[in-house]
Design an enzyme around this catalytic site. Structure first.
Site, PDB file in Angstrom:
ATOM      1  N   GLU A 115      -4.631   0.607  -3.423  1.00 23.91           N
ATOM      2  CA  GLU A 115      -3.250   1.088  -3.489  1.00 23.91           C
ATOM      3  C   GLU A 115      -2.262  -0.074  -3.403  1.00 23.91           C
ATOM      4  O   GLU A 115      -1.221  -0.068  -4.086  1.00 23.91           O
ATOM      5  CB  GLU A 115      -2.992   2.082  -2.363  1.00 23.91           C
ATOM      6  CG  GLU A 115      -3.715   3.404  -2.568  1.00 23.91           C
ATOM      7  CD  GLU A 115      -3.449   4.400  -1.461  1.00 23.91           C
ATOM      8  OE1 GLU A 115      -3.543   5.609  -1.732  1.00 23.91           O
ATOM      9  OE2 GLU A 115      -3.157   3.974  -0.312  1.00 23.91           O
TER      10      GLU A 115
ATOM     11  N   ASP B 107       0.743   3.831  -3.080  1.00 28.64           N
ATOM     12  CA  ASP B 107       0.360   5.215  -2.860  1.00 28.64           C
ATOM     13  C   ASP B 107       1.309   6.163  -3.588  1.00 28.64           C
ATOM     14  O   ASP B 107       0.879   7.140  -4.219  1.00 28.64           O
ATOM     15  CB  ASP B 107       0.361   5.503  -1.357  1.00 28.64           C
ATOM     16  CG  ASP B 107       0.068   6.956  -1.041  1.00 28.64           C
ATOM     17  OD1 ASP B 107      -1.062   7.397  -1.284  1.00 28.64           O
ATOM     18  OD2 ASP B 107       0.979   7.658  -0.562  1.00 28.64           O
TER      19      ASP B 107
ATOM     20  N   GLU C 113       0.840  -1.206   0.000  1.00 35.43           N
ATOM     21  CA  GLU C 113       0.000   0.000   0.000  1.00 35.43           C
ATOM     22  C   GLU C 113       0.875   1.256   0.000  1.00 35.43           C
ATOM     23  O   GLU C 113       0.607   2.217  -0.733  1.00 35.43           O
ATOM     24  CB  GLU C 113      -0.900  -0.013   1.231  1.00 35.43           C
ATOM     25  CG  GLU C 113      -1.734   1.239   1.420  1.00 35.43           C
ATOM     26  CD  GLU C 113      -2.200   1.420   2.844  1.00 35.43           C
ATOM     27  OE1 GLU C 113      -2.478   2.575   3.226  1.00 35.43           O
ATOM     28  OE2 GLU C 113      -2.286   0.414   3.576  1.00 35.43           O
TER      29      GLU C 113
END
Length: 226
Positions: free
Chosen positions: A119, A48, A44
Site C-alpha cells: 500500500e 490504502d 501506506e
C-alpha cells in the site's frame, strides 16, 4: 538498488528519497533516530485510499452486480493476505528497512508488514506519477486476480459462511474469543479462537481481531466434519 523493481513493475522513478521511504518500517527509525526519512505509514495511509478507489471504480464500471456482492469482492481483493501475496511476487520484502529485532523475527515475511508495504508503494506511485499510473499498477498486479477469487469462492465471508452452517446443522451461533496477543501496541498480532459452545474448533491470527476471527472461521470450516 531499485532498478530491478522498476523493471519488474514497468515504471520509472526520479524521487529516490520518496521511493526509499515506502520501504522504511517504523522499527528501523527506532534504531536510526538521526535518519532524514520518516516511516512508510503515511504513504501506506494514502495508498490504502487510492487502492480502495481504484478497485471500487473497476468493480462499479465492469460488473452490474448489487452493492453487497461488489463489497464482498472488493474485500477479497484488498485483504492483507492478498496484498502480501502480491508483495512476495514482487519481492518487496527484499527492499525493507527494518530494525534488527524485526529482521530477526522474520519481518520480511510477515503478511501484515508486506501488505502495508504494498500500500505504501501505491501511495508513492500516486504522489510521483499520478493517479493513472497508480491505477495501471493496481490493475496489472492486483485486479488480474479477481476472476480467480470468484472462481474459488474466496470472496465469500468465512465468518458468515461458518455461522450459517453452524446454525443450520447445529442450531448454534459460533462465538470468538481472544486467545492471546503479542507485540507492541502499534504492531500487535492477535490470535482468536472460534468456539461452538465451549469447544474451540478453529484458530487464526492477524494484525486485527477482525482479521484473526476470519482466519479462525476459515480454520473451523476446514476442520469440522459436518
Amino acid at each position: 538498488m531499485y532498478k530491478k523493481l522498476e523493471k519488474q513493475i514497468g515504471l520509472k522513478f526520479k524521487d529516490w528519497h520518496l521511493l526509499r521511504m515506502a520501504f522504511i518500517h517504523r522499527s528501523y527509525l527506532n534504531e536510526h533516530k538521526d535518519s532524514k526519512f520518516e516511516s512508510n505509514e503515511r504513504l501506506e495511509f494514502l495508498g490504502d485510499a487510492v487502492l480502495e478507489l481504484v478497485v471500487t471504480e473497476h468493480l462499479y464500471s465492469n460488473y452490474p452486480n448489487p452493492e453487497g456482492e461488489l463489497t464482498n469482492w472488493r474485500s477479497a481483493l484488498v485483504k492483507g493476505e492478498m496484498l502480501a501475496k502480491i508483495a512476495r511476487e514482487l519481492n518487496l520484502g527484499d527492499y525493507l528497512y527494518l530494525s534488527h529485532g524485526e529482521e530477526n523475527s522474520g519481518g520480511r515475511e510477515k503478511d501484515y508488514l508486506l501488505a502495508n508495504t504494498f500500500e505504501a508503494l501505491i501511495g508513492m506511485i500516486y504522489l510521483e506519477l499520478g493517479y493513472e499510473k497508480a491505477k495501471g499498477f493496481i490493475q496489472k498486479f492486483l485486479l488480474i486476480h479477481l476472476e480467480g477469487i470468484l472462481k474459488k469462492g474466496a470472496h465469500i465471508d468465512s465468518k458468515s459462511k461458518f455461522q450459517e452452517i453452524a446454525q443450520d446443522k447445529l442450531g448454534i451461533t459460533p462465538v470468538y474469543q481472544l486467545l492471546h496477543d503479542e507485540g507492541p501496541d502499534h504492531d500487535k498480532i492477535f490470535t482468536m479462537g472460534a468456539y461452538i459452545e465451549d469447544r474451540i474448533v478453529g484458530k487464526g491470527n492477524g494484525s486485527s481481531k477482525q482479521t484473526a476471527e476470519q482466519k479462525a472461521a476459515e480454520d473451523a470450516l476446514k476442520r469440522l466434519k459436518w
